[in-house]
Design an enzyme around this catalytic site. Structure first.
Site, mmCIF file in Angstrom:
data_model
loop_
_atom_site.group_PDB
_atom_site.id
_atom_site.type_symbol
_atom_site.label_atom_id
_atom_site.label_comp_id
_atom_site.label_asym_id
_atom_site.label_seq_id
_atom_site.Cartn_x
_atom_site.Cartn_y
_atom_site.Cartn_z
ATOM 1 N N HIS A 185 0.837 -1.205 0.000
ATOM 2 C CA HIS A 185 0.000 0.000 0.000
ATOM 3 C C HIS A 185 0.868 1.250 0.000
ATOM 4 C CE1 HIS A 185 -3.507 2.498 1.452
ATOM 5 N NE2 HIS A 185 -2.503 3.213 1.938
ATOM 6 N N GLU A 186 1.817 1.316 0.920
ATOM 7 C CA GLU A 186 2.659 2.514 1.004
ATOM 8 C C GLU A 186 3.545 2.653 -0.232
ATOM 9 O OE1 GLU A 186 1.766 4.540 3.024
ATOM 10 O OE2 GLU A 186 0.661 3.262 4.407
ATOM 11 N N ASP A 212 -4.537 0.677 -1.949
ATOM 12 C CA ASP A 212 -5.070 -0.597 -1.466
ATOM 13 C C ASP A 212 -5.004 -1.663 -2.559
ATOM 14 O OD1 ASP A 212 -5.640 0.228 1.100
ATOM 15 O OD2 ASP A 212 -7.763 0.600 0.732
ATOM 16 N N HIS A 220 1.645 4.160 -3.047
ATOM 17 C CA HIS A 220 1.383 5.594 -2.906
ATOM 18 C C HIS A 220 2.374 6.432 -3.717
ATOM 19 C CE1 HIS A 220 -2.024 6.386 -0.455
ATOM 20 N NE2 HIS A 220 -1.579 5.779 0.630
ATOM 21 N N GLU A 276 -5.936 6.519 -1.938
ATOM 22 C CA GLU A 276 -5.928 5.409 -0.989
ATOM 23 C C GLU A 276 -6.482 4.136 -1.619
ATOM 24 O OE1 GLU A 276 -4.348 5.561 1.771
ATOM 25 O OE2 GLU A 276 -3.974 7.720 1.646
#
Length: 691
Positions: free
Chosen positions: A526-527, A591, A530, A587
Site C-alpha cells: 500500500h505505502e 489498497d 502511494h 488510498e
C-alpha cells in the site's frame, strides 16, 4: 502552527487516526482494565462461514468480529487495528507509570515523559486551577486596541497551535525537494472541513445548529453572560462561514499543483496587507524569508476582505474561541472538557463516552515527546529480529513492483524506465529513526499542564521553522515509533513503518508466510503504491514535483484511475451518503496496488521455497485463501453511523468494508482461489487495475 502540507505530503494507511484515536459494557469482550489479547495471524474466530465469500467477502472474513469485539462506549469505531492500538496504549501506560515517580535516577528524557504524563493525569489540579493558566492569554486578547496589533498576537498563536485565520509552517519545496521553505495556507475553521459550513441538507444543517449551541455553551463557561454568548456564537459562525467560502475544498487540495504558488513575501503582503507578514515571520523566530509558498492565494484575498469588514470586538471573540480550542481538553476544567467532548465526540462522531484519562494522557505524551517515549518503547517491544524480517519483506515487495511494472501493457517503455528509476530511489524506514530527537532544550514542569503543552508545542514549532532555508534531513520521521500506522512521503520518496504496526496480527513470527504477506505485506505494498497513485505519480524519484510521464501514458493513467473513481463512488457508506471516489482515489489505488504487490511477492517467495499456494494445509485453507483472508481481516470492525458520515466527508480513506470488497472485486486471483464464478458480486465481469 498547522501545516496542511504535512497532510498532503504524507499518504498514510491511517489505521489509528480515524478509527481509534478520536475522541466497556458488561458482557463485552473488550475490557477497559487490561490490554486486549492480540490475534495471531489469521483468526478463525472472526470468520462467518455461513456467508458465501464470492457474494460478500467482508462478511465471510470478518462477520463474527463485532460479536466478539463490539464498539466500546469510549470509541466511535473499533476493529482489528483497535486491538493493536489498545495493546500498544497499555504498553505505553506501563512504561509511563514506571517513570512518572519523581526519582533522581530517572534519565532526562524519563523525567520529561514521566512528569508530562503525571501532570496530565492530575485532573484535580487542573480543575482547581480553572482558567487561571489561560488568563494571561485572555488578557492579551482583551488588550487589543486595533486590528493593526493583530500581527504580534497571530505570530504567537501560530507557535502554540492556535488555528486563527490561517496556518503557517514549513514544507519541502515542490520544485526542489532538497530544501525547505515557508508556507502559509488557509485555516481558521473548527468544524472538520469547509463543506461542513456550506453543505445543504437536513443533516448538515443540524450539525451547524449543534455547533452554534456548542460555541454558546463554551463561551458561557468562559464567563460570558448568557445574553451575550448566543449572539457571539452566531458571529463566530458567520466569520468561520466566510472563511469557508474562500477556502479550497478537500478534494481539490489533493492535487499538489493546486496548493503550490511560490511568491515573494511582498506579493503575499499585497494579497492580505492587514498583517505585517515580514514582522510575523520574524516574531516566530523563523530564518529570513524572502519567498514562500502561498498555498491558496484566493483565500488570502478573501481574508483581507474579511478582516476589513469585521469589527474588532467580533475578532476578539473569535480569537478567544480559537484559543480555547487550541488547548487539549485534558488541560481544561472538567466542564469545558465535557462540553467539547459532547459536540466533537458524541454529536459529531457518535461516541457515547469520553476515553479514560490515562489513555488520553498516554497519547498526549506520545504527541508531545514522541521520540523520547518511542526510544523507551522500542527497547522493550520491538526486537531486532522483527526489524530484519520486515526489511526482507519490504525488499521482496519492491522486487515484485519492479517486475509488475514490466507487465503493464498501458505504459510505454520510456515511462516504465522512469517509474523504475523512482522505485529504486525509494528509501525504506523500518521501526524507528536512526538518530533520536534531542529534547534537552524543552522544559517540562511537573504540575504545569497548560505550560507543558505550550512549551512542547513551541518547541516543535521552532524546530520545524528552523528548517526553512536549510537542506532536508531525509532521516526524519513523520510518525512516532509507537504509532499503529504507516505512510509514504512523496517529497521524501520514502516509505515508513513504525514499530507500533509491526506486531501481531500484522506481523507474527509464528504465522504462515501467506498470512504475513496478506497482513503486513499488503500494508507495505500500500505505502509503496502511494509513490505511484494520483498524487504520488506527480513527484519524481528525488521528491520534486515533475512530469516524468509521456502525454499518452498520463492519459491512459487517468482512464485507468477513472474506473476506480466510479467503482468506489458507487458504494453507499451510510444513509444516502456515498463514498467520494475522487477524494479516496489515492488510498483506493494504494489498497488495490498494495494487495497485488503483496500477492506477487508471496508467489515469488513460494516459488523459492517450493510451496504449493493452492494446496490446503491443516487450517483447511490454501495459502492463497489465507492471503486474502488475512488482508480482509486487516479491516474487520465497525464504525458508528456518525463516524462513517464524518469519514466519508473529510477523509481520503474509504470505510473499512469497502477497503475489503473494493480490492477483492478487482482481483481475479481471488475468484480462482475461492472458486467463484464470473458475474458473482465479488468477481464481476469487468475489473479495475492501475498497478
Amino acid at each position: 502552527m498547522r501545516n496542511s502540507f504535512k497532510a498532503l505530503a504524507i499518504c498514510a494507511l491511517v489505521f489509528a487516526l480515524i478509527a481509534i484515536c478520536l475522541p466497556s459494557s458488561a458482557g463485552q469482550t473488550v475490557a477497559t482494565d487490561k490490554s486486549p489479547t492480540l490475534p495471531l495471524g489469521l483468526d478463525k474466530r472472526f470468520l462467518d462461514t455461513t456467508a458465501d465469500p464470492c457474494v460478500n467477502f467482508a462478511q465471510y472474513a470478518c462477520g463474527k468480529f463485532n460479536d466478539l469485539y463490539p464498539i466500546p462506549p469510549d470509541q466511535s469505531a473499533y476493529g482489528t487495528v483497535a486491538l493493536v492500538f489498545e495493546h500498544t496504549e497499555y504498553a505505553l501506560h506501563s512504561l509511563l507509570e514506571k517513570v512518572e515517580a519523581d526519582r533522581p535516577s530517572r534519565t532526562p528524557n524519563e523525567q520529561k515523559i514521566g512528569d508530562y504524563y503525571a501532570t496530565c493525569m492530575n485532573s484535580d489540579a487542573v480543575n482547581a486551577n480553572g482558567l487561571k493558566p489561560l488568563q494571561a492569554e485572555l488578557d492579551r486578547i482583551a488588550a487589543l486596541k486595533s486590528k493593526s496589533e493583530l500581527t504580534d498576537l497571530l505570530a504567537h498563536y501560530q507557535l502554540i497551535n492556535v488555528n486563527a485565520f490561517f496556518s503557517y509552517g514549513e514544507q519541502q519545496d515542490f520544485r526542489d525537494a532538497r530544501k525547505q521553505i515557508a508556507v502559509v495556507d488557509q485555516g481558521g475553521l473548527q468544524l472538520p472541513e469547509r463543506d461542513y459550513y456550506l453543505r445543504a441538507g437536513d443533516a448538515a444543517e443540524k450539525t451547524r445548529q449543534q455547533y452554534v449551541q456548542h460555541i454558546t455553551n463554551m463561551l458561557k463557561l468562559l464567563g460570558e453572560p448568557d445574553s451575550k454568548a448566543a449572539g457571539d456564537a452566531q458571529k463566530i459562525m458567520q466569520l468561520e462561514t466566510a472563511l469557508a467560502k474562500v477556502s479550497m475544498d478537500i478534494t481539490s487540495q489533493r492535487d499538489p499543483k493546486n496548493v503550490y504558488h511560490p511568491m515573494p513575501v511582498s506579493a503575499l503582503a499585497e494579497l492580505a496587507p492587514d498583517i505585517a507578514w515580514s514582522d510575523l515571520f520574524a516574531r516566530t523566530g523563523a530564518p529570513s524569508i524572502g519567498e514562500l509558498n502561498v498555498a491558496n492565494p484566493d483565500f488570502f484575498k478573501g481574508l483581507h476582505a474579511l478582516l476589513q469588514s469585521t469589527d474588532l470586538e467580533t475578532i476578539q471573540t473569535y480569537l478567544r474561541w480559537q484559543l480555547i480550542n487550541g488547548i487539549p481538553g485534558y488541560a481544561l476544567p472538567a466542564a469545558l472538557d465535557d462540553e467539547r467532548f459532547h459536540f466533537f465526540g458524541l454529536q459529531l462522531r457518535g461516541q457515547p463516552q469520553q476515553r479514560a484519562r490515562w489513555k488520553r494522557c498516554a497519547q498526549a505524551t506520545d504527541g508531545a515527546l514522541g521520540e523520547a517515549l518511542g526510544e523507551v518503547y522500542v527497547k522493550s517491544y520491538f526486537s531486532p529480529e522483527n526489524k530484519a524480517k520486515t526489511v526482507q519483506m519490504v525488499e521482496d515487495i519492491e522486487k515484485a513492483m519492479d517486475q509488475n511494472i514490466d507487465t503493464l501493457n498501458w505504459m510505454s517503455p520510456e515511462t516504465k524506465a522512469k517509474a523504475k528509476e523512482k522505485l529504486h530511489l525509494i528509501a525504506d524506514k523500518i521501526g524507528y529513526p536512526d538518530h533520536w530527537r534531542d529534547y534537552s532544550s524543552l522544559k517540562i514542569v511537573r504540575g504545569d499542564a497548560v505550560g507543558n503543552i505550550v512549551r512542547a508545542t513551541e518547541f516543535e514549532s521552532h524546530r520545524q521553522l528552523a528548517k526553512i532555508g536549510k537542506p532536508v534531513d531525509r532521516g526524519e520521521w513523520g510518525m512516532t515509533p509507537p504509532t499503529v500506522d504507516a505512510y509514504y512521503n512523496p517529497t521524501m520518496n520514502d516509505i515508513n513503518f513504525p514499530a507500533g504496526i509491526l506486531q501481531s496480527p500484522f506481523f507474527e513470527a509464528q504465522a504462515t508466510d501467506a498470512e504475513n504477506y496478506g497482513h503486513v505485506g499488503a500494508i507495505v505494498g500500500h505505502e509503496l503504491t502511494h509513490g505511484f497513485d494520483d498524487e504520488g505519480r506527480k513527484f519524481d524519484g528525488n521528491g520534486n514535483l515533475a512530469d516524468w510521464w509521456t502525454a499518452e501514458d498520463a492519459k491512459k493513467y487517468d482512464e485507468k484511475t477513472d474506473c476506480e473513481v466510479k467503482e468506489y463512488g458507487s458504494f453507499t457508506a451510510v444513509d444516502d451518503v456515498k463514498v467520494n471516489g475522487k477524494l479516496t482515489l489515492g488510498e483506493n489505488t494504494a489498497d488495490n496496488g498494495g494487495v497485488r504487490l503483496a500477492m506477487m511477492a508471496l508467489q515469488l517467495d513460494a516459488k523459492r521455497k517450493g510451496i504449493d499456494l493452492n494446496a490446503k494445509d491443516e487450517s483447511g485453507y490454501t495459502p492463497m485463501q489465507q492471503f486474502f483472508l488475512a488482508y480482509g481481516q486487516n479491516w474487520c470492525g465497525a464504525n458508528r453511523p456518525e463516524q462513517v458520515r464524518l469519514q466519508v466527508q473529510t477523509d481520503p480513506h474509504s470505510p473499512r468494508e469497502f477497503r475489503i470488497i473494493g480490492v477483492i472485486e478487482n482481483m481475479p486471483e481471488f475468484g480462482q482461489a475461492f472458486g467463484c464464478k464470473t458475474g458473482q458480486p465479488m468477481t464481476p465481469a469487468s475489473a479495475c487495475r492501475v498497478w
